[in-house]
Design a protein around this motif. Sequence first.
Motif, PDB file in Angstrom:
ATOM      1  N   GLU A  33       0.822  -1.204   0.000  1.00  0.00           N
ATOM      2  CA  GLU A  33       0.000   0.000   0.000  1.00  0.00           C
ATOM      3  C   GLU A  33       0.859   1.258   0.000  1.00  0.00           C
ATOM      4  O   GLU A  33       0.563   2.236  -0.692  1.00  0.00           O
ATOM      5  CB  GLU A  33      -0.929  -0.022   1.219  1.00  0.00           C
ATOM      6  N   ASN A  84       1.019   4.138  -2.955  1.00  0.00           N
ATOM      7  CA  ASN A  84       0.810   5.574  -2.749  1.00  0.00           C
ATOM      8  C   ASN A  84       1.986   6.398  -3.284  1.00  0.00           C
ATOM      9  O   ASN A  84       1.798   7.488  -3.831  1.00  0.00           O
ATOM     10  CB  ASN A  84       0.610   5.867  -1.257  1.00  0.00           C
ATOM     11  N   LYS A 131       1.516   6.538  -7.038  1.00  0.00           N
ATOM     12  CA  LYS A 131       0.361   7.290  -7.528  1.00  0.00           C
ATOM     13  C   LYS A 131       0.431   8.782  -7.206  1.00  0.00           C
ATOM     14  O   LYS A 131      -0.024   9.613  -7.998  1.00  0.00           O
ATOM     15  CB  LYS A 131      -0.926   6.697  -6.924  1.00  0.00           C
ATOM     16  N   HIS A 132       0.986   9.119  -6.047  1.00  0.00           N
ATOM     17  CA  HIS A 132       0.807  10.492  -5.564  1.00  0.00           C
ATOM     18  C   HIS A 132       2.094  11.287  -5.342  1.00  0.00           C
ATOM     19  O   HIS A 132       2.055  12.513  -5.341  1.00  0.00           O
ATOM     20  CB  HIS A 132       0.034  10.481  -4.238  1.00  0.00           C
ATOM     21  N   SER A 133       3.207  10.613  -5.153  1.00  0.00           N
ATOM     22  CA  SER A 133       4.377  11.346  -4.632  1.00  0.00           C
ATOM     23  C   SER A 133       5.185  12.076  -5.702  1.00  0.00           C
ATOM     24  O   SER A 133       5.872  13.052  -5.393  1.00  0.00           O
ATOM     25  CB  SER A 133       5.304  10.376  -3.903  1.00  0.00           C
ATOM     26  N   GLU A 151      -7.737  12.215   5.913  1.00  0.00           N
ATOM     27  CA  GLU A 151      -7.338  11.224   4.917  1.00  0.00           C
ATOM     28  C   GLU A 151      -8.517  10.908   4.009  1.00  0.00           C
ATOM     29  O   GLU A 151      -9.658  10.810   4.457  1.00  0.00           O
ATOM     30  CB  GLU A 151      -6.861   9.947   5.618  1.00  0.00           C
ATOM     31  N   GLY A 164      -6.828   3.617   1.169  1.00  0.00           N
ATOM     32  CA  GLY A 164      -5.510   3.048   1.446  1.00  0.00           C
ATOM     33  C   GLY A 164      -5.064   3.139   2.888  1.00  0.00           C
ATOM     34  O   GLY A 164      -4.884   2.133   3.573  1.00  0.00           O
TER      35      GLY A 164
END
Length: 385
Positions: A302, A306, A309-311, A344, A348
Amino acid sequence: MTGNRWWHVFFATTMAMLAVIDVFSWAPSAGQRIAAWATIALLSIVYVTIGRRALGGEARLRLPFALALIIGSGALVACSPNLAFVQAIAFPLLWVVIPSTRVAMVANVGLAVAVSAGFIVSVGTDSDNLAQTALIQSISLVGSLALGLWISRIADLSAERLHLLDELTATQAELAAANHDTGVVSERERLAREIHDTIAQSLTGIVMMSQRAQRELAHERLEPLADQLRLLEQSAREVLVETRSLVAASAPVDLGGGIAAALERLAERYRRESGIAITVIAEVSVDLDRDTEVVLLRCAQEALANVRKHSHATSATVRMVTELHTATLSVTDDGTGFDSTKAETGFGLPGMRDRLALVNGALALSSVPGGGTSLSVSLPIGVAA
């Protein structure tokens, strides 16, 4: 019948001992000795024909056998007072054969009276003999009643506990089925969220870009069309990656070689899919059970998902450390970060917290905009768990 075999052995042994006692003990006459043998034989026949079946559960034969046992015991003592040993088998058999406690108590009193009558017949009505008979039979009756009531109480408690155990087993089965159903529903909800947050949104974007590409093609604008096709290809690849990640997260965990090897395989897959340089540092000095390793690996999955996908990170580090009673997994990246004080969203991180809560674990998250992100998971192992 096999469940009552010890009663069969006990009865046969008692009858044999009565015959030996009758042979070697004093008897008023030869006729009484012969009558005693005949009574022993008759009791044995009654036991074989009726008693065994009564012990086996035939309710209609219980009272007739108990009555025959009482009469036979009194007749034996009437033949010779030394044959009062028959009470050693008669009193216990009455408690075993008769299921009702009250009826068994009445039968015990009847047996004591019958044996007392036998004593009077064999030794006479002298006051000393009467007093001795009353004392002996009173002690025998009280002892039989006390022992029988105690054993009956134990049997009742055992039956109650067995009933409670059956109810508990049924309740556990119902609870397991309910937990299974809840788990199935929860997993379906998780998959629905994952599909909505990733694949469905990406496919929606692909549909919109396809429509735009069709418009460019209709107006024969080739350069914008080429850009749209490149975006379509890129988006399709991203959907493929998301789909593979979702399948991998739901697949059985491969822990061949332990948690360190599993983390390395996981990092290698994310390197290929995202192009992010992922370093794995594993310092595992304590043997972990499979459940703990599965939790740690799922958390790493997970966290890396993340990161991808996001960083917008170029590198990330996965560090696994075990101490005496604690296992710690941390994932850090050099990405854009975010405001960790905000609520949040998505599934996830809340899902990770729920998974850790089941094993008394904890999750710590640290991130600031532009400063990267650090996620740390810790859970007890060994005695602490």
